[in-house]
Scaffold this active site. Structure first.
Site, mmCIF file in Angstrom:
data_model
loop_
_atom_site.group_PDB
_atom_site.id
_atom_site.type_symbol
_atom_site.label_atom_id
_atom_site.label_comp_id
_atom_site.label_asym_id
_atom_site.label_seq_id
_atom_site.Cartn_x
_atom_site.Cartn_y
_atom_site.Cartn_z
ATOM 1 N N ASP A 1 -2.825 0.770 7.869
ATOM 2 C CA ASP A 1 -1.550 1.352 7.701
ATOM 3 C C ASP A 1 -0.337 1.031 8.618
ATOM 4 O O ASP A 1 0.337 1.747 9.080
ATOM 5 C CB ASP A 1 -2.057 2.978 7.830
ATOM 6 N N ASN B 1 0.821 -1.056 0.056
ATOM 7 C CA ASN B 1 0.085 0.068 -0.151
ATOM 8 C C ASN B 1 0.851 1.307 -0.199
ATOM 9 O O ASN B 1 2.065 1.053 0.558
ATOM 10 C CB ASN B 1 -0.854 -0.101 1.273
#
Ligand code: GRF
Length: 192
Positions: free
Chosen positions: A149, A111
């Site tokens: 995250d 990501n």
């Protein structure tokens, strides 16, 4: 043993897809270590999806609305596997993947996040960095885990925060670095 040749990458997007475009552009050289096998989106009207389809890339769109997350993720997973995808790159994909999905692709989902992780996980990263009085901001490419995250950071790029910056100006400066960083880190990742 995996087959010879470029690693097949599937990109998941939810919106304009500018990071997806930079990954596609970098994949089109003859020596690229990866190729884009599928661009998929949870938003059938995502601008990035139309861009990819216009360029002849394989696309897949499905909204989770009405079918629920498990059925939606099963369909995405199937589309990725049918396309022969080996590594997934999230690029402005605005949904949290379930633990089950992440475990199925363990260590093979990347990501890009617009902050210097571990700072500012989640949304509104640029405004939060300005608000905190930070001197610099940036972006991170990381391995996706079940936590938002989180996961090993594979690469980062920094930009200065300037005195007159607002979130929009800072986001634009960071985005330039995102477009440079993501193809570079993905290339290193598929080669390792
Ligand atoms: C980027 O800033 C990315 O870091 C974040 O969402 C934004 C997506 O932009 N996760 P785009 O769709 O790649 O243009």
């Amino acid at each position: 043993m995996r087959p010879e040749g470029p690693v097949k990458v599937g990109i998941l997007i939810s919106g304009r897809g500018s990071n997806m475009q930079s990954l596609v552009a970098a994949s089109q050289g003859p020596a690229s270590a990866y190729q884009i096998a599928l661009v998929a989106s949870d938003k059938p009207d995502a601008a990035g999806l139309a861009w990819a389809a216009e360029r002849g890339l394989a696309t897949f769109a499905l909204s989770p609305k009405g079918i629920g997350k498990p059925a939606y993720e099963a369909a995405i997973d199937q589309a990725l596997r049918e396309a022969g995808v080996e590594v997934i790159a999230l690029a402005g994909y605005m949904r949290l993947l379930s633990g089950e999905f992440v475990r199925r692709w363990q260590g093979r989902i990347l990501n890009i996040h617009p902050s210097l992780l571990p700072l500012y996980k989640g949304l509104d990263t640029h405004a939060r960095a300005i608000e905190a009085g930070d001197a610099k901001a940036g972006c991170s490419v990381h391995i996706v885990t079940e936590q938002l995250d989180d996961g090993e950071v594979l690469g980062q790029a920094e930009v200065p925060i300037l005195p007159d910056d607002d979130a929009t100006a800072l986001a634009a400066r960071v985005l330039v670095e995102e477009h440079r960083l993501y193809p570079q880190v993905l290339t290193e990742f598929v080669r390792r």
